[in-house]
Design a protein around this motif. Structure first.
Motif, mmCIF file in Angstrom:
data_model
loop_
_atom_site.group_PDB
_atom_site.id
_atom_site.type_symbol
_atom_site.label_atom_id
_atom_site.label_comp_id
_atom_site.label_asym_id
_atom_site.label_seq_id
_atom_site.Cartn_x
_atom_site.Cartn_y
_atom_site.Cartn_z
ATOM 1 N N ILE A 55 0.863 -1.185 0.000
ATOM 2 C CA ILE A 55 0.000 0.000 0.000
ATOM 3 C C ILE A 55 0.899 1.235 0.000
ATOM 4 C CG2 ILE A 55 -1.808 1.271 1.211
ATOM 5 C CD1 ILE A 55 -2.550 -1.375 2.597
ATOM 6 N N PRO A 56 0.828 2.054 -1.031
ATOM 7 C CA PRO A 56 1.669 3.254 -1.053
ATOM 8 C C PRO A 56 1.138 4.300 -0.075
ATOM 9 C CG PRO A 56 0.228 3.236 -2.956
ATOM 10 C CD PRO A 56 0.004 1.928 -2.251
ATOM 11 N N PRO A 57 2.006 5.121 0.481
ATOM 12 C CA PRO A 57 1.530 6.193 1.364
ATOM 13 C C PRO A 57 0.849 7.283 0.548
ATOM 14 C CG PRO A 57 3.861 6.450 0.970
ATOM 15 C CD PRO A 57 3.472 5.155 0.308
ATOM 16 N N ASP A 58 0.004 8.051 1.212
ATOM 17 C CA ASP A 58 -0.595 9.207 0.536
ATOM 18 C C ASP A 58 0.478 10.199 0.114
ATOM 19 O OD1 ASP A 58 -3.300 8.361 0.896
ATOM 20 O OD2 ASP A 58 -3.160 8.960 2.995
ATOM 21 N N GLN A 59 1.531 10.303 0.950
ATOM 22 C CA GLN A 59 2.630 11.229 0.643
ATOM 23 C C GLN A 59 3.954 10.513 0.874
ATOM 24 O OE1 GLN A 59 2.295 15.230 2.252
ATOM 25 N NE2 GLN A 59 4.516 15.395 2.453
ATOM 26 N N PRO A 60 4.644 10.083 -0.188
ATOM 27 C CA PRO A 60 5.954 9.449 -0.005
ATOM 28 C C PRO A 60 6.921 10.410 0.694
ATOM 29 C CG PRO A 60 5.146 9.119 -2.236
ATOM 30 C CD PRO A 60 4.242 10.129 -1.600
ATOM 31 N N ALA A 61 7.704 9.864 1.620
ATOM 32 C CA ALA A 61 8.628 10.715 2.368
ATOM 33 C C ALA A 61 9.747 9.875 2.948
ATOM 34 C CB ALA A 61 7.902 11.448 3.495
ATOM 35 N N ALA A 62 10.980 10.299 2.711
ATOM 36 C CA ALA A 62 12.129 9.629 3.319
ATOM 37 C C ALA A 62 12.135 9.843 4.821
ATOM 38 C CB ALA A 62 13.425 10.133 2.690
ATOM 39 N N ASP A 63 11.775 11.037 5.259
ATOM 40 C CA ASP A 63 11.645 11.358 6.678
ATOM 41 C C ASP A 63 10.149 11.498 6.973
ATOM 42 O OD1 ASP A 63 11.603 12.363 9.240
ATOM 43 O OD2 ASP A 63 13.243 13.785 8.912
ATOM 44 N N ALA A 64 9.513 10.370 7.242
ATOM 45 C CA ALA A 64 8.057 10.343 7.379
ATOM 46 C C ALA A 64 7.573 11.191 8.550
ATOM 47 C CB ALA A 64 7.588 8.902 7.553
ATOM 48 N N GLU A 65 8.290 11.144 9.664
ATOM 49 C CA GLU A 65 7.836 11.864 10.850
ATOM 50 C C GLU A 65 7.875 13.369 10.622
ATOM 51 O OE1 GLU A 65 8.347 11.666 15.694
ATOM 52 O OE2 GLU A 65 9.654 10.474 14.392
ATOM 53 N N THR A 66 8.935 13.875 10.015
ATOM 54 C CA THR A 66 9.011 15.310 9.733
ATOM 55 C C THR A 66 7.916 15.733 8.768
ATOM 56 O OG1 THR A 66 11.393 15.397 10.134
ATOM 57 C CG2 THR A 66 10.457 17.126 8.754
ATOM 58 N N ALA A 67 7.684 14.927 7.732
ATOM 59 C CA ALA A 67 6.630 15.239 6.768
ATOM 60 C C ALA A 67 5.265 15.254 7.439
ATOM 61 C CB ALA A 67 6.660 14.235 5.624
ATOM 62 N N ALA A 68 5.035 14.303 8.354
ATOM 63 C CA ALA A 68 3.758 14.243 9.055
ATOM 64 C C ALA A 68 3.556 15.490 9.918
ATOM 65 C CB ALA A 68 3.694 12.985 9.910
ATOM 66 N N LYS A 69 4.605 15.916 10.617
ATOM 67 C CA LYS A 69 4.483 17.097 11.475
ATOM 68 C C LYS A 69 4.249 18.358 10.639
ATOM 69 C CE LYS A 69 7.157 15.293 15.371
ATOM 70 N NZ LYS A 69 8.422 15.390 16.150
#
Length: 306
Positions: A283-297
């Motif tokens: 399942i792909p993420p809605d927003q690909p991100a190498a640093d997922a936590e920073t992108a989420a914040k």
């Protein structure tokens, strides 16, 4: 034959308990034929298999078998024809192992991060898992947003996970399974308790009440099976960040084949609350991100967190 099967390797999602009772007494051929009949009748991938050829090959591989164990090469060959990594044999003495981790919550800058790890299928471990999760959620201060970290949720028993997540998921239908014949079984939450077809699936209801806040979800290639079911349950009310999941968004039934052998058979696909059907595909993420936590914040800041 024995040992421990890790949750990452097994990638279990035990939505369905039990299975047909083993037949005794039986011959090795009856053992094999019964297992094949169950796979053919219930596997989500059965329609893709040319069964006359597969059954003939299984009979050839099992020729001369004097014990049930002597048919395992043939049975594994049948399973391989499904091309379904979520269906597998469990041999005598094997057990599903977890690392014993439990949910935790940390709060920083007005954002609470709920870490949801995998969980085994042991009742005592399940109780400890949910009790710890309840306490962690109940002890969190008021926040402007939530991050649900599923990056190390490698699978196991799904209902303890969803019970812990109940205050964030909200009451009502949160997803379902669909079998190959189109039958849907709805997952529901009512007053902090998980229900499946009128049966409570929670050892006890989640007593925590939380105000509605934006939810970000973190995923990785280790997010598997029940971890993916948790992601599916959050779909429609959250935004996900990270990398694609492991690709086991399906439900298993546990079939006792007798003699200590069990078959974990994939019998249903996960469906989110919007009606989207998933499969054994990452399942792909809605927003690909190498640093997922920073992108989420950063996203949560656009939703009112400062």
């Amino acid at each position: 034959m024995g040992g421990r099967v890790s949750l990452v390797a097994a990638a279990l999602v035990l939505f369905f308990a039990g299975g047909a009772a083993p037949i005794r007494p039986h011959t090795p051929a009856e053992f094999l034929n019964r297992a094949i009949a169950l796979i053919r009748a219930r596997s989500i991938d059965s329609a893709r298999v040319y069964w006359p050829r597969v059954e003939a090959r299984a009979a050839y591989l099992a020729r001369g078998a004097r014990t049930d164990a002597g048919t395992l090469e043939a049975l594994q060959d049948v399973i391989d024809e499904l091309h379904d990594r979520h269906t597998m044999l469990v041999l005598p003495g094997q057990e599903i192992a977890s690392n014993g981790e439990v949910p935790s919550v940390r709060t920083e800058g007005g954002v609470a991060t709920l870490r949801v790890p995998g969980v085994g299928a042991d009742e005592a471990a399940d109780r400890h898992y949910v009790d710890t999760g309840f306490a962690a959620l109940g002890g969190a201060p008021p926040v402007c947003g939530w991050i649900v970290d599923l990056r190390e949720d490698t699978g196991g028993a799904v209902f303890p996970m969803l019970t812990v997540l109940a205050p964030l998921l909200g009451d009502g239908p949160i997803g379902s399974f669909v079998t190959p014949d189109g039958t849907r079984t709805v997952w529901e939450i009512h007053d902090g308790q998980m229900w499946l077809e009128g049966q409570s699936m929670s050892a006890r209801p989640n007593p925590v009440n939380l105000p509605r806040r934006p939810i970000a979800v973190l995923t990785s290639g280790h997010t598997a099976s029940s971890g993916e079911a948790a992601l599916v349950a959050l779909r429609g009310i959250s935004r996900s960040f990270g990398v694609p999941t492991a690709g086991f968004a399906t439900g298993n039934t546990v079939v006792d084949l007798g003699g200590g052998f069990a078959l974990l058979l994939t019998v249903a696909r996960d469906v989110d609350r919007t009606g989207r059907v998933y499969d054994n595909i990452p399942i792909p993420p809605d927003q690909p991100a190498a640093d997922a936590e920073t992108a989420a914040k950063e996203w949560l800041r656009t939703r009112g967190c400062r």
